[in-house]
Each structure stands twice: as structure tokens, then as C-alpha cells.
Design a protein around this motif. Sequence first.
Motif, PDB file in Angstrom:
ATOM      1  N   LEU A  71       0.786  -1.232   0.000  1.00  0.00           N
ATOM      2  CA  LEU A  71       0.000   0.000   0.000  1.00  0.00           C
ATOM      3  C   LEU A  71       0.819   1.284   0.000  1.00  0.00           C
ATOM      4  N   ARG A  72       2.110   1.182   0.262  1.00  0.00           N
ATOM      5  CA  ARG A  72       2.904   2.397   0.422  1.00  0.00           C
ATOM      6  C   ARG A  72       2.806   3.367  -0.755  1.00  0.00           C
ATOM      7  N   PRO A  73       2.717   2.908  -2.008  1.00  0.00           N
ATOM      8  CA  PRO A  73       2.608   3.892  -3.109  1.00  0.00           C
ATOM      9  C   PRO A  73       1.302   4.669  -3.124  1.00  0.00           C
ATOM     10  N   ILE A  74       0.258   4.182  -2.442  1.00  0.00           N
ATOM     11  CA  ILE A  74      -1.035   4.865  -2.500  1.00  0.00           C
ATOM     12  C   ILE A  74      -1.581   5.200  -1.112  1.00  0.00           C
ATOM     13  N   ALA A  75      -0.752   5.138  -0.097  1.00  0.00           N
ATOM     14  CA  ALA A  75      -1.173   5.508   1.255  1.00  0.00           C
ATOM     15  C   ALA A  75      -0.064   6.331   1.896  1.00  0.00           C
ATOM     16  N   SER A  76      -0.413   7.504   2.377  1.00  0.00           N
ATOM     17  CA  SER A  76       0.598   8.361   3.003  1.00  0.00           C
ATOM     18  C   SER A  76       1.025   7.821   4.362  1.00  0.00           C
ATOM     19  N   TYR A  77       0.178   6.996   4.948  1.00  0.00           N
ATOM     20  CA  TYR A  77       0.520   6.360   6.219  1.00  0.00           C
ATOM     21  C   TYR A  77       0.013   4.926   6.180  1.00  0.00           C
ATOM     22  N   THR A  78       0.873   3.965   6.453  1.00  0.00           N
ATOM     23  CA  THR A  78       0.465   2.569   6.554  1.00  0.00           C
ATOM     24  C   THR A  78       1.337   1.893   7.600  1.00  0.00           C
ATOM     25  N   THR A  79       0.700   1.164   8.501  1.00  0.00           N
ATOM     26  CA  THR A  79       1.459   0.514   9.565  1.00  0.00           C
ATOM     27  C   THR A  79       0.768  -0.754  10.023  1.00  0.00           C
ATOM     28  N   LEU A  80       1.519  -1.558  10.749  1.00  0.00           N
ATOM     29  CA  LEU A  80       1.010  -2.794  11.330  1.00  0.00           C
ATOM     30  C   LEU A  80       0.824  -2.583  12.824  1.00  0.00           C
ATOM     31  N   LEU A  81      -0.396  -2.735  13.292  1.00  0.00           N
ATOM     32  CA  LEU A  81      -0.681  -2.620  14.726  1.00  0.00           C
ATOM     33  C   LEU A  81      -0.414  -3.976  15.363  1.00  0.00           C
ATOM     34  N   CYS A  82       0.714  -4.096  16.042  1.00  0.00           N
ATOM     35  CA  CYS A  82       1.109  -5.422  16.529  1.00  0.00           C
ATOM     36  C   CYS A  82       1.066  -5.556  18.045  1.00  0.00           C
ATOM     37  N   ASP A  83       0.643  -4.487  18.755  1.00  0.00           N
ATOM     38  CA  ASP A  83       0.541  -4.564  20.212  1.00  0.00           C
ATOM     39  C   ASP A  83      -0.654  -3.740  20.667  1.00  0.00           C
ATOM     40  N   PRO A  84      -1.523  -4.281  21.524  1.00  0.00           N
ATOM     41  CA  PRO A  84      -2.714  -3.555  21.977  1.00  0.00           C
ATOM     42  C   PRO A  84      -2.394  -2.208  22.609  1.00  0.00           C
ATOM     43  N   ALA A  85      -1.240  -2.095  23.252  1.00  0.00           N
ATOM     44  CA  ALA A  85      -0.889  -0.852  23.932  1.00  0.00           C
ATOM     45  C   ALA A  85      -0.727   0.319  22.965  1.00  0.00           C
ATOM     46  N   THR A 121      -5.672  12.496   2.499  1.00  0.00           N
ATOM     47  CA  THR A 121      -5.002  11.402   1.821  1.00  0.00           C
ATOM     48  C   THR A 121      -5.493  10.069   2.382  1.00  0.00           C
ATOM     49  N   VAL A 122      -4.850   9.010   1.967  1.00  0.00           N
ATOM     50  CA  VAL A 122      -5.204   7.660   2.418  1.00  0.00           C
ATOM     51  C   VAL A 122      -4.290   7.245   3.563  1.00  0.00           C
ATOM     52  N   ALA A 123      -4.890   6.708   4.614  1.00  0.00           N
ATOM     53  CA  ALA A 123      -4.145   6.096   5.713  1.00  0.00           C
ATOM     54  C   ALA A 123      -4.617   4.660   5.861  1.00  0.00           C
ATOM     55  N   HIS A 124      -3.724   3.801   6.323  1.00  0.00           N
ATOM     56  CA  HIS A 124      -4.039   2.372   6.381  1.00  0.00           C
ATOM     57  C   HIS A 124      -3.440   1.734   7.625  1.00  0.00           C
ATOM     58  N   ILE A 125      -4.238   0.898   8.266  1.00  0.00           N
ATOM     59  CA  ILE A 125      -3.781   0.123   9.421  1.00  0.00           C
ATOM     60  C   ILE A 125      -4.121  -1.340   9.186  1.00  0.00           C
ATOM     61  N   SER A 126      -3.141  -2.192   9.296  1.00  0.00           N
ATOM     62  CA  SER A 126      -3.416  -3.638   9.263  1.00  0.00           C
ATOM     63  C   SER A 126      -3.256  -4.180  10.673  1.00  0.00           C
ATOM     64  N   VAL A 127      -4.170  -5.077  11.042  1.00  0.00           N
ATOM     65  CA  VAL A 127      -4.200  -5.612  12.406  1.00  0.00           C
ATOM     66  C   VAL A 127      -4.176  -7.136  12.347  1.00  0.00           C
ATOM     67  N   PRO A 128      -3.155  -7.779  12.912  1.00  0.00           N
ATOM     68  CA  PRO A 128      -3.129  -9.242  12.936  1.00  0.00           C
ATOM     69  C   PRO A 128      -4.366  -9.813  13.633  1.00  0.00           C
ATOM     70  N   MET A 129      -4.839 -10.929  13.150  1.00  0.00           N
ATOM     71  CA  MET A 129      -6.076 -11.512  13.654  1.00  0.00           C
ATOM     72  C   MET A 129      -6.003 -11.862  15.136  1.00  0.00           C
ATOM     73  N   ASP A 130      -4.801 -12.138  15.644  1.00  0.00           N
ATOM     74  CA  ASP A 130      -4.693 -12.491  17.063  1.00  0.00           C
ATOM     75  C   ASP A 130      -4.577 -11.252  17.957  1.00  0.00           C
ATOM     76  N   VAL A 131      -4.398 -10.083  17.379  1.00  0.00           N
ATOM     77  CA  VAL A 131      -4.350  -8.843  18.164  1.00  0.00           C
ATOM     78  C   VAL A 131      -5.755  -8.302  18.421  1.00  0.00           C
ATOM     79  N   LEU A 132      -6.657  -8.462  17.475  1.00  0.00           N
ATOM     80  CA  LEU A 132      -8.004  -7.896  17.598  1.00  0.00           C
ATOM     81  C   LEU A 132      -8.740  -8.317  18.874  1.00  0.00           C
ATOM     82  N   PRO A 133      -8.653  -9.576  19.331  1.00  0.00           N
ATOM     83  CA  PRO A 133      -9.382  -9.944  20.552  1.00  0.00           C
ATOM     84  C   PRO A 133      -8.638  -9.643  21.847  1.00  0.00           C
ATOM     85  N   MET A 134      -7.430  -9.089  21.760  1.00  0.00           N
ATOM     86  CA  MET A 134      -6.654  -8.833  22.978  1.00  0.00           C
ATOM     87  C   MET A 134      -7.232  -7.669  23.780  1.00  0.00           C
ATOM     88  N   PRO A 135      -7.140  -7.727  25.102  1.00  0.00           N
ATOM     89  CA  PRO A 135      -7.644  -6.632  25.945  1.00  0.00           C
ATOM     90  C   PRO A 135      -6.957  -5.313  25.598  1.00  0.00           C
TER      91      PRO A 135
END
Length: 536
Positions: free
Chosen positions: A121-135, A153-167
Motif C-alpha cells: 500500500l505504500r505507493p497509494i497511502a501516506s501512512y500505513t502501519t502494522l498494529l502489533c501490540d494492543p498498547a 489522503t489515504v491512511a491504512h492500518i493492518s491488524v493481525p487476527m490475534d491482536v483484535l481480541p486482545m484486551p
Amino acid sequence: MQNNVAAKIMEQLAAWGIKKVFGFIGDDVFYLFDALARQTDIKFYQVRHEETAAFMASAHAKLTGRLGVCLADGGPGTLHLLNGLADAYADRVPVLAITGQVARKDIGTNVKQYIDQQSLLRPIASYTTLLCDPAATMQVLEKAYRCAVTDRTVAHISVPMDVLPMPCDGNIIPVPPYLDTHPASSPGVIDGAVEIMEKAKRPIILVGDGGRQAGTLLAELSARWGAAVINTLPGTGTVDRSLPLYIGGLGHAGSPAAAKLLSEADVCLLVGANWWPPKYVPSDIKIIQMAVNPPDIGATTPVSYGLVGETEAVIQQVLNKIKTHPNQEWIKRMQQENQNWLKQLKTETNTQGSPVHPAAVIGAIQDEVADDAIVCLDTGDHTVWFGRAFRPTRQRVLISGKWRSMGFGLPAALAAQIDSPGQMVIALVGDGGFTMNMSDFLTAVKYSLPIKIMVMNNSSLSMEKNKMLAGGLVPEGTALLNPDFAKFSECCGGLGFKVEHSNELKGVIQEALNSNRPAIVDIKVSDLAVPGTTMP
């Protein structure tokens, strides 16, 4: 409400005023969709293809100026968003995409459906990151939001499936009130522009969608300065066709009179527009560009002067200062050129027969749509015919501007009808663009969105065909085999109409527009080339 990452994402979006999201489910985002179902502030609209969701988010942002949000699974789901996100990125509108990702332990492996989404996504998103910790949830969300909204502009967040249910115990972040604060040119800078304008002998105004809120002031400026008004396609409807010096659109998808007069003008005021097609504009004209954001000044073409600020406020300051007498010879020249063009246009729009002349379709739509209708254009020859022949009142036009993707019209109409439930919304599409994602007509039926799809059906990709023929090439790959679009609509639960002769246009379009159900009008049109069509 559950207190996990997925729930916090929904809670934070709601706190920022997000009322709707568009998307499609998949394994990686089960918890995100569960969180959607457990809250009531945000409505979810399910589509049949992720590309539609991204186009809808982009169209929502174009129409309202507010952040559009789309959701998708990882892997193929994320990949399917790309075209719609590229549209938002190219046209500089705020969109946030949230996608699932494989579990953290599988990142970088050969597990199914894994891909490095940030590289993708980097060519079409000014911000893209992986959310890998609930904190980090709230901080990442805020950074994405700020980037999308302030930079448009476009911003993007990808979230691993095992992070979504974390407190997740993060605190909700309110909307910073200063994010909508824009810089403004000083009175001295305004004076500099006025000085150039007062010296103009043959002035002209080119307005884009950014000038829409200032339509009344632009009409006053046109009269006092003695300047013609022309518009970009997204700027259609900024001023009414009844304006004495309204000439039409610019470029191939526009009025020939506009290009001719612009070539003779000595000063052009560029208002809320960033389109300056070299083939249709002079190289030695003085340009004063007016924009909300300083980086937009001179971004498309070199300009002589720039004004920054909210369009209405800047134009009002110019009106307060400018002292000029319109050049009557220039006014007569503009009126004569416009009259000549309108006479030719009348001939085109009144052409009778079967298959229907494309200009006749545009003329009929112009006569029947409401003054405040929203017209969503796909990309193709029908787009060019629309820009050439449509004379607006106060209609709003949504288009895939710089990305120019086929398949935009239907998703844009869905989003526009959701945003504007009391207004007439039509999509003017070609048969090629419509068939790319026509399955999402079911989305209109599912959510009772009474959009009207006008399909200009010539069984070909006529834009490509006519360009190739103009260049002496054999137009291989341009013929289309189409279904019966009216019957398709009926199969989906909508209304279906057909037009095979120009004398049927008015009655059928009226009947379709007067209905309160989703409808498709299948119009058999000629594949006639737009005058001036050449090889790129």
C-alpha cells in the motif's frame, strides 16, 4: 461492550464522528465485525467486492469532505481495496482503510494469504502501519486519523487476527478542534492578486469542486470582472447555466468554446481546481491560483500568483477590493463564441434515431434530473459526452478524477445515496465500466437505495475503440458481449427499463427517476466518437 482492540477501534471511530463504514468480511477480521455488531453508533454496509467498499469510502469523502472508512480481510481482501484507495489518493480525499492480517507468528512466512501489506500500500497511502501490540492501538489510530484528515489522503492500518481480541484499555481521543484550521493569505497578498486582476483585458475563471461553496460569489465576480466561467468536470454545477458568461467545461470533455476563449484570455483565476490539461490551455497566460492548502498552489502547473484560504472568504475579500470595468469587446466575443457553440450543441442533443446519439442521452438527462441531483460518472466515452453536452443548474458531479478508473460510477452512487437519502442520485455509466462491478447493484437493493443507473450500452469499449481507430490501429479487444441490463435489474429485485430510440428517452427516464426503487435504464447508444478524439 467488550474491552478488546476490535471494540476500541469501533469506539474510537464513533468518537471521531464516523457514522458508516463499508466493507466485506473474512477470517482475519471476524473480531472486528463482531465489534461492529455489538455497537450502535456506526452502521455497516456490506458490499459484494472490496473494491466497491474502497470506492464508496472515496466517494463519501469527495461528497462530504469527511473521512471515509473501509474494512477488509487480509490477503486478497486487502488487494481488492487497492483500486478504490488509489482513486482517493490521486484525488486527495481522506480515507482510512483497516484490514486484517495473519497472526503475528505467521508474519513473514509462507502461510496462506500472507502478504506484506505495508509494501503493497505504500505507493497509494501516506501512512500505513502494522498494529502489533494492543498498547499502541490508540496512538496508531490517532496518527492514521491525523494523516488522513490533515493531509487529505489515504491512511491504512493492518491488524493481525490475534491482536483484535486482545484486551485494550486505551483512552478515547477526542477530535482535535484545530485540525480544520487553514492558513489564509494576508490582506497584502490579496492586494497583489487584485492588482493583476485589475490589469486584465480578457479575464477568465476556471472553477473546480473546491469552489462549490462560493458559487454565488463567483457569479458576482464574473459580472464585475467581465470574466467567463468554465469548470472542470468535478466543478460542474458550481455555477448555474443561466449565468450570462457561463461557457461550459474545459478539455476534450468540455465545450470547444471554453478552450478557444481560454486560448485568447490574458489572466485566468483558478478557483478550487488543480486540473490544467496542456493540450487545451495556453502556455503564456497569467494564472492566479486560489486553494485552501498552500502545497496545492502551483502543484499542477506553474502559476503567476497564489491565494490561500477558504474559497468564500478569499473571493469576498477580492470583491471588496477590486475596482474594474468589464471589457465590453471581450464580453461580446465570449457571448458570440458561446452562442455559436450552443447552436451546435442543440443540433447534437436533438439528433433523432436508433441507436441513440450519446449527446441526446445527455440532453434528456439534463432536462429530467432534479436541480440538486448527484450525478456519479464512470470513466469512458460517456464521461466525455457528459462534459461536452451537460449544462448544469446546481447538480453535483462525482468522478474518478486523476485516477480515472472504470467501475467508479455504481459505488459512488451507493455512497452518495447513503449520504444524501432525500436527493436524486444517478450513475451514468458505460457498459464496460458497469459490468466490472455490477454485482453490487444488489447492495442498492439490499439497503433500499433508490439509485438510478443509466447504462450507455454500445456493446463496446468505445473510448478505446475510437482512439485506436483515430490512430489507424485495429481495435482488437474492444467489442463487448453484454447481458440484458434491464432483466438483470429485475432479477436483482430492482426495476428495469430499455431505450432503443431517441423518442423513448424522455418518457422512460422520467418513469425511472420518479420511482422509489433502485433501477437500471439500458440505453442502446451509438459508439460515435467524440469530436476531437485522437490517439493519446
